[in-house]
Design a protein around this motif. Structure first.
Motif, PDB file in Angstrom:
ATOM      1  N   UNK A  82     -37.248 115.404  38.174  1.00  0.00           N
ATOM      2  CA  UNK A  82     -35.926 115.088  37.620  1.00  0.00           C
ATOM      3  C   UNK A  82     -35.903 113.747  36.898  1.00  0.00           C
ATOM      4  N   UNK A  83     -36.526 112.724  37.473  1.00  0.00           N
ATOM      5  CA  UNK A  83     -36.430 111.354  36.943  1.00  0.00           C
ATOM      6  C   UNK A  83     -36.803 111.241  35.469  1.00  0.00           C
ATOM      7  N   UNK A  84     -37.888 111.869  34.990  1.00  0.00           N
ATOM      8  CA  UNK A  84     -38.238 111.722  33.568  1.00  0.00           C
ATOM      9  C   UNK A  84     -37.214 112.335  32.613  1.00  0.00           C
ATOM     10  N   UNK A 183     -44.571 112.917  29.949  1.00  0.00           N
ATOM     11  CA  UNK A 183     -43.178 112.669  29.595  1.00  0.00           C
ATOM     12  C   UNK A 183     -42.833 111.277  30.102  1.00  0.00           C
ATOM     13  N   UNK A 184     -42.158 110.471  29.291  1.00  0.00           N
ATOM     14  CA  UNK A 184     -41.837 109.095  29.675  1.00  0.00           C
ATOM     15  C   UNK A 184     -40.783 109.087  30.777  1.00  0.00           C
ATOM     16  N   UNK A 185     -41.051 108.301  31.839  1.00  0.00           N
ATOM     17  CA  UNK A 185     -40.121 108.136  32.956  1.00  0.00           C
ATOM     18  C   UNK A 185     -39.334 106.841  32.813  1.00  0.00           C
ATOM     19  N   UNK A 186     -39.968 105.789  32.303  1.00  0.00           N
ATOM     20  CA  UNK A 186     -39.304 104.504  32.083  1.00  0.00           C
ATOM     21  C   UNK A 186     -40.053 103.691  31.030  1.00  0.00           C
ATOM     22  N   UNK A 187     -39.311 102.725  30.428  1.00  0.00           N
ATOM     23  CA  UNK A 187     -39.891 101.809  29.431  1.00  0.00           C
ATOM     24  C   UNK A 187     -39.452 100.396  29.812  1.00  0.00           C
ATOM     25  N   UNK A 188     -40.384  99.461  29.885  1.00  0.00           N
ATOM     26  CA  UNK A 188     -40.077  98.071  30.194  1.00  0.00           C
ATOM     27  C   UNK A 188     -40.983  97.179  29.362  1.00  0.00           C
ATOM     28  N   UNK A 194     -45.164 107.137  32.903  1.00  0.00           N
ATOM     29  CA  UNK A 194     -45.149 108.532  32.467  1.00  0.00           C
ATOM     30  C   UNK A 194     -45.360 109.460  33.651  1.00  0.00           C
ATOM     31  N   UNK A 195     -44.765 110.637  33.551  1.00  0.00           N
ATOM     32  CA  UNK A 195     -44.993 111.704  34.513  1.00  0.00           C
ATOM     33  C   UNK A 195     -45.823 112.770  33.814  1.00  0.00           C
ATOM     34  N   UNK A 196     -46.843 113.266  34.498  1.00  0.00           N
ATOM     35  CA  UNK A 196     -47.656 114.322  33.922  1.00  0.00           C
ATOM     36  C   UNK A 196     -46.894 115.640  34.031  1.00  0.00           C
TER      37      UNK A 196
END
Length: 197
Positions: A82-84, A183-188, A194-196
């Motif tokens: 769900x998070x990504x 798929x990107x989960x967060x950007x900082x 990333x999540x595979x």
């Protein structure tokens, strides 16, 4: 606050009708309620549910478990899926909704706030290994170099010159390894999680 702090999932004992309940936990992420883990009354089995306000429910977002540890594992797997998919806008809407919720009993908020928040055991769906490997982000014929800072079976943290221009989904090629869809989960700043898929 580090990237890991932002992605930490915590458990707080649930307070229902002003009473703290044993074997019943709210699951929180960035202070946002994202689900529940609880032992079913008069039953040896546990139940878990993972949901974010405003997001559609799917069949894999909740279900039974054999014990507390099994609940945590199942919850982590659902959250890793769900998070990504959560955009910053969806997170903001869920946060606003959470702020409007009022306790049904006087003192419930204070009691819940005083309960010590415990970190969900190993909140990652898979154990993370710190590494320093070169890699490349490949998408639509473009390539961006990156450094893989840590990796697990379900995802990785990447260091890049700039996260700008990197699409939400891409192929990650790690030197000496095969290509993985991400798929990107967060950007900082200069790091992305990333999540595979």
């Amino acid at each position: 606050m580090t990237d890991d702090d932002l992605e930490t999932i915590g458990l707080r004992p649930a307070v229902v009708d002003g009473v703290r309940r044993d074997d019943d936990f709210e699951v929180l992420w960035r202070g946002l309620p994202i689900g529940r883990i609880l032992k079913q009354p008069d039953n040896a089995h546990w139940w878990w549910g993972c949901n974010v306000y405003g997001q559609p429910a799917t069949p894999g977002d909740r279900g039974p478990a054999i014990n507390f540890k099994d609940c945590q594992v199942r919850f982590k797997l659902a959250w890793a899926r769900i998070r990504p998919t959560l955009t910053e806008e969806a997170i903001a809407i869920a946060m606003q909704h959470a702020e409007t919720l009022q306790p049904t009993q006087p003192g419930a908020t204070e009691q819940a706030a005083q309960e010590r928040l415990q970190v969900l055991e190993n909140n990652r769906a898979a154990q993370r290994h710190r590494v320093l490997k070169s890699g490349s982000i490949e998408f639509n014929g473009g390539v961006i170099d990156c450094l893989v800072r840590n990796i697990s079976e379900t995802g990785a943290a990447l260091e890049v010159a700039s996260p700008l221009g990197i699409p939400e989904t891409f192929n990650l090629v790690i030197s000496g390894d095969s290509s993985r869809r991400c798929q990107i989960a967060w950007r900082r700043d200069k790091r992305i999680g990333v999540a595979f898929t």
